[in-house]
Design an enzyme around this catalytic site. Structure first.
Site, PDB file in Angstrom:
ATOM      1  N   LYS A  73       0.844  -1.201   0.000  1.00  0.00           N
ATOM      2  CA  LYS A  73       0.000   0.000   0.000  1.00  0.00           C
ATOM      3  C   LYS A  73       0.877   1.248   0.000  1.00  0.00           C
ATOM      4  CE  LYS A  73      -4.445  -1.632   1.367  1.00  0.00           C
ATOM      5  NZ  LYS A  73      -4.815  -2.590   2.391  1.00  0.00           N
TER       6      LYS A  73
ATOM      7  N   LYS B 121      -4.362 -12.312  -9.295  1.00  0.00           N
ATOM      8  CA  LYS B 121      -4.991 -12.848  -8.093  1.00  0.00           C
ATOM      9  C   LYS B 121      -6.355 -12.193  -7.887  1.00  0.00           C
ATOM     10  CE  LYS B 121      -5.179 -12.120  -3.351  1.00  0.00           C
ATOM     11  NZ  LYS B 121      -5.022 -11.485  -2.139  1.00  0.00           N
TER      12      LYS B 121
ATOM     13  N   LYS C  35     -10.533  -8.034  -3.928  1.00  0.00           N
ATOM     14  CA  LYS C  35     -11.474  -6.919  -4.044  1.00  0.00           C
ATOM     15  C   LYS C  35     -10.756  -5.617  -4.389  1.00  0.00           C
ATOM     16  CE  LYS C  35     -11.837  -6.717   0.938  1.00  0.00           C
ATOM     17  NZ  LYS C  35     -11.154  -7.998   1.139  1.00  0.00           N
TER      18      LYS C  35
HETATM   19  P1  ADP Z   1      -8.836  -9.533  -0.720  1.00  0.00           P
HETATM   20  O1  ADP Z   1      -7.531  -9.798  -1.445  1.00  0.00           O
HETATM   21  O2  ADP Z   1      -9.999  -9.619  -1.625  1.00  0.00           O
HETATM   22  O3  ADP Z   1      -8.764  -8.236   0.066  1.00  0.00           O
HETATM   23  P2  ADP Z   1      -8.544 -10.762   1.866  1.00  0.00           P
HETATM   24  O4  ADP Z   1      -7.136 -10.254   1.942  1.00  0.00           O
HETATM   25  O5  ADP Z   1      -9.581 -10.124   2.730  1.00  0.00           O
HETATM   26  O6  ADP Z   1      -9.004 -10.702   0.346  1.00  0.00           O
HETATM   27  O7  ADP Z   1      -8.497 -12.318   2.130  1.00  0.00           O
HETATM   28  C1  ADP Z   1      -9.262 -13.077   3.056  1.00  0.00           C
HETATM   29  C2  ADP Z   1      -8.819 -14.528   2.991  1.00  0.00           C
HETATM   30  O8  ADP Z   1      -9.066 -15.059   1.689  1.00  0.00           O
HETATM   31  C3  ADP Z   1      -7.331 -14.737   3.251  1.00  0.00           C
HETATM   32  O9  ADP Z   1      -7.122 -15.962   3.931  1.00  0.00           O
HETATM   33  C4  ADP Z   1      -6.750 -14.808   1.872  1.00  0.00           C
HETATM   34  O10 ADP Z   1      -5.547 -15.534   1.828  1.00  0.00           O
HETATM   35  C5  ADP Z   1      -7.858 -15.521   1.094  1.00  0.00           C
HETATM   36  N1  ADP Z   1      -7.831 -15.097  -0.310  1.00  0.00           N
HETATM   37  C6  ADP Z   1      -8.187 -13.895  -0.788  1.00  0.00           C
HETATM   38  N2  ADP Z   1      -8.045 -13.831  -2.131  1.00  0.00           N
HETATM   39  C7  ADP Z   1      -7.597 -15.052  -2.513  1.00  0.00           C
HETATM   40  C8  ADP Z   1      -7.276 -15.641  -3.765  1.00  0.00           C
HETATM   41  N3  ADP Z   1      -7.397 -14.965  -4.899  1.00  0.00           N
HETATM   42  N4  ADP Z   1      -6.836 -16.917  -3.768  1.00  0.00           N
HETATM   43  C9  ADP Z   1      -6.714 -17.624  -2.618  1.00  0.00           C
HETATM   44  N5  ADP Z   1      -7.009 -17.137  -1.405  1.00  0.00           N
HETATM   45  C10 ADP Z   1      -7.449 -15.870  -1.338  1.00  0.00           C
END
Ligand code: ADP
Ligand code: TRP
Length: 321
Positions: free
Chosen positions: A110, A189, A192
């Protein structure tokens, strides 16, 4: 064996969250004592709208319960119902070198993008360490992007144990390699923050549009495609369709004769069916919010018993008591 994981209420949950974290966590509730929580304190580092946080917190609760988290098997709670998390985070922060946090991608990424970073975001891994250590957790099911945070947790726990005597259990991350990184509609990947998500409980028309809009190359349908396994729709299909169905699509794409439009249509249908039962359950839960709130209240009570015990151990070890 104690299993623990958390998820932030910072947006609508998507297939990356589901296959990377929720589904493995739900499967593990059969294998040990599971503690799962909504990380609302963590969401404060990046979401500054109070109403949105309240709404997202309820949505995460509905999504997780609809997908199969069973409150009879797992303790399910909201992080901020237990201020023990923040107290332990302070204690741990005094043994956390700045240099350890400076290396963490949550803050570094970030900051590199020019997003103003607050102290909470910098200290985020310490709060996560407190979440994990407070329950003597052995296993932490997460997607690959969270591995570094579990490693930081281990470093902090080891340092504390060396400084003040054996206090904390050293946890292990558990990452399912086949879903370690679920790709989004643009091939990066799914996240959101990249606007490339397919929501678990998305609206039918909107998701159909997203899936049909996935960009493919310009090869004609009849051309054989030796790289069929790399195709994004095939990769997603492998998650939502039965293995033999996904294999059949892949073989037809490889051999030539399957058009991208038909492939994407198949992906949408299997996505929609995969979550049909959960969708029904979610609607039932949404009509019974008293039940959902009682699950979280009950979870907080159960979590507190253990959290207070471990916190006391840490307070005694460090001379606060
Ligand atoms: P985002 O990247 O959408 O902000 P988060 O960081 O809130 O998602 O992730 C919440 C959980 O979901 C974590 O355990 C993260 O490792 C898993 N996760 C999020 N995106 C993925 C992805 N594309 N593939 C595998 N696991 C994911
Ligand atoms: N940082 C995790 C995420 O963004 C959420 C989280 C907070 C967590 N505390 C945790 C995950 C403890 C596992 C264990 O996804």
């Amino acid at each position: 064996m104690r299993i623990l994981s958390g998820i932030q209420p910072s947006g609508t949950l998507h297939l990356g969250n589901y296959f990377g974290m929720m589904q493995p966590a739900i499967a593990l509730q059969e294998k040990g004592e599971a503690f799962y929580f909504i990380a609302d304190y963590h969401s404060m580092t990046s979401l500054f709208d109070a109403d949105q946080r309240r709404k997202n917190t309820l949505d995460v609760a509905l999504d997780f319960l609809a997908c199969g988290l069973d409150p009879k098997k797992s303790v399910f709670f909201r992080q901020s119902d237990l201020p023990e998390h923040t107290e332990l985070a302070w204690i741990l922060s005094t043994l956390t070198p700045m240099s350890l946090l400076e290396k963490c991608h949550s803050f570094k990424d970030k900051s590199a993008k020019g997003i103003p970073v607050n102290h909470g975001l910098f200290a985020y891994p310490v709060l996560m360490a407190a979440d994990i250590l407070l329950y003597d957790s052995n296993i932490v099911p997460v997607g690959r992007d969270q591995k570094q945070h579990v490693e930081v947790t281990r470093d902090i726990a080891i340092k504390f144990n060396e400084q003040y005597g054996p206090t904390f259990v050293i946890p292990e991350p558990k990452i399912r390699e086949e879903v370690a990184v679920v790709p989004g509609t643009d091939g990066q990947k799914m996240s959101k923050s990249y606007g490339n998500t397919i929501e678990i409980f998305g609206e039918e028309k909107a998701i159909r549009k997203k899936i049909m809009g996935i960009k493919m190359d310009s090869r004609l349908p009849e051309e054989p495609k030796p790289d069929a396994d790399k195709n994004l729709a095939i990769q997603l299909l492998k998650l939502v369709a039965p293995a033999e169905v996904a294999a059949d699509f892949e073989n037809r794409l490889r051999a030539g004769g399957l058009g991208y439009g038909d492939l994407k249509k198949g992906l949408f249908e299997h996505y929609w069916n995969h979550f049909a039962e959960a969708r029904k359950k979610r609607a039932e839960l949404a009509a019974n919010l008293d039940y959902v709130n009682s699950v979280l209240a009950d979870g907080a009570t159960k979590a507190r018993t253990l959290a207070q015990k471990v916190l006391k151990r840490a307070r005694k070890a460090s001379g606060l008591e």
